[in-house]
Scaffold this motif. Structure first.
Motif, short mmCIF file in Angstrom:
data_model
loop_
_atom_site.label_atom_id
_atom_site.label_comp_id
_atom_site.label_asym_id
_atom_site.label_seq_id
_atom_site.Cartn_x
_atom_site.Cartn_y
_atom_site.Cartn_z
N TYR A 140 22.52 19.74 -18.42
CA TYR A 140 23.40 20.28 -17.48
C TYR A 140 24.04 19.47 -16.79
CZ TYR A 140 20.15 24.45 -17.41
OH TYR A 140 19.66 25.72 -18.13
N TYR A 141 25.34 19.81 -16.77
CA TYR A 141 26.43 18.93 -15.91
C TYR A 141 26.17 17.29 -15.75
CZ TYR A 141 23.20 21.08 -12.59
OH TYR A 141 22.06 21.58 -12.08
N HIS A 162 25.84 22.15 -20.76
CA HIS A 162 26.20 23.11 -19.40
C HIS A 162 27.40 22.32 -18.55
CE1 HIS A 162 23.48 26.37 -20.59
NE2 HIS A 162 22.66 25.47 -20.73
N HIS A 191 29.10 25.38 -22.97
CA HIS A 191 29.25 26.32 -22.04
C HIS A 191 29.87 25.94 -20.85
CE1 HIS A 191 27.29 29.31 -24.61
NE2 HIS A 191 26.14 28.50 -24.51
N GLU A 192 30.54 26.66 -20.19
CA GLU A 192 31.60 26.40 -18.83
C GLU A 192 31.14 27.45 -17.92
OE1 GLU A 192 35.25 24.29 -19.00
OE2 GLU A 192 35.11 24.46 -21.27
N TYR A 193 31.01 27.19 -16.54
CA TYR A 193 30.88 28.22 -15.87
C TYR A 193 31.76 28.28 -14.50
CZ TYR A 193 26.56 28.32 -18.38
OH TYR A 193 25.83 28.61 -19.42
N ALA A 216 23.07 30.19 -17.10
CA ALA A 216 22.88 28.96 -17.91
C ALA A 216 21.28 28.93 -18.32
CB ALA A 216 23.35 27.75 -17.01
N ARG A 219 20.66 30.85 -21.46
CA ARG A 219 20.99 30.49 -22.69
C ARG A 219 20.01 29.48 -23.07
NH1 ARG A 219 27.32 30.69 -20.68
NH2 ARG A 219 27.92 32.46 -21.78
N THR A 220 19.77 28.63 -22.05
CA THR A 220 18.82 27.40 -22.43
C THR A 220 17.25 27.79 -22.92
OG1 THR A 220 19.46 25.89 -20.72
CG2 THR A 220 17.33 25.54 -21.46
#
Length: 229
Positions: A140-141, A162, A191-193, A216, A219-220
């Motif tokens: 994540y990020y 993500h 993936h982008e949010y 997110a 999806r994880t």
């Protein structure tokens, strides 16, 4: 809490362990942000355990700030964490992740092991995909991945990343650079949010965006269900 032997024989480090009620369907290692194995990280371990996974969050700052645990919603603690993380050696961090993977595999009865990480942990999840035999990794990020793209050829197991559209640490051009290298890799999903900033999937606090976090995390969960068990 359990203790894990460092691979370089330099000592032992603590780790938070959450176990499922029945036989584990596999194991998931949760890599901390720069704020330590704080309540939010421990809650994520507990959640994975509720889904049937054995989950471990190792103290990745044990070499220079053992037991570090701060609240990012407190400005002075946030500022301190940015100074503390400068002492972190990612190469030693990978070694500690490898040691944790071995323990997680043993404790889960030889099941598959996944790694999920946030911020600093997002970068380390990427390095887990390039340098360890983790069955699946989620970042994540993850800040700093763009400086490690020369390792992308080593990704042989599934990796999900993500990113936040409005991330003030990871601008859009950085994500584009990462995509240019990783999108062609069949093992990688990105993936982008829209409209959210860094830290949107934190367990609680001012940084969390509920809609993006739930998307997110769903999806994880599906990703690990497919690749871990």
């Amino acid at each position: 809490m359990i203790e894990i032997d460092a691979l370089d024989a330099s000592g032992r480090f603590a780790a938070y362990l959450a176990e499922p009620e029945g036989a584990p369907r596999g194991a998931i290692i949760v890599h901390q942000e720069i704020f330590g194995v704080n309540p939010g990280i421990r809650a994520k371990c507990d959640y994975w355990a509720s889904l049937g996974y054995l989950s471990i969050a190792p103290d990745m700052f044990w070499r220079f700030a053992p037991g570090y645990d701060v609240d990012p919603d407190q400005p002075e603690q946030m500022a301190e964490a940015f100074e503390v993380r400068k002492k972190f050696n990612p190469n030693k961090g990978v070694e500690d992740l490898e040691a944790t993977i071995r323990v997680a595999r043993e404790k889960s009865g030889g099941g598959k092991v996944g790694v999920v990480g946030y911020c600093l942990g997002g970068r380390m999840a990427y390095l887990s995909a390039t340098r360890t035999d983790a069955a699946a990794c989620v970042g994540y990020y993850g800040a700093g991945i763009d400086g490690l793209l020369e390792e992308a050829h080593a990704i042989a197991n599934p990796l999900m990343l993500h990113f936040a559209e409005k991330d003030h640490f990871i601008p859009a051009e950085t994500v584009a650079k990462i995509r240019a290298v990783l999108d062609p890799n069949q093992h990688v999903t990105i993936h982008e949010y829209a409209g959210v900033d860094h830290g949107f999937a934190t367990t609680s606090g001012s940084r969390r965006d509920e809609t993006a976090a739930q998307a997110a995390d769903a999806r994880t969960e599906a990703f690990f269900a497919a690749h871990i068990g």
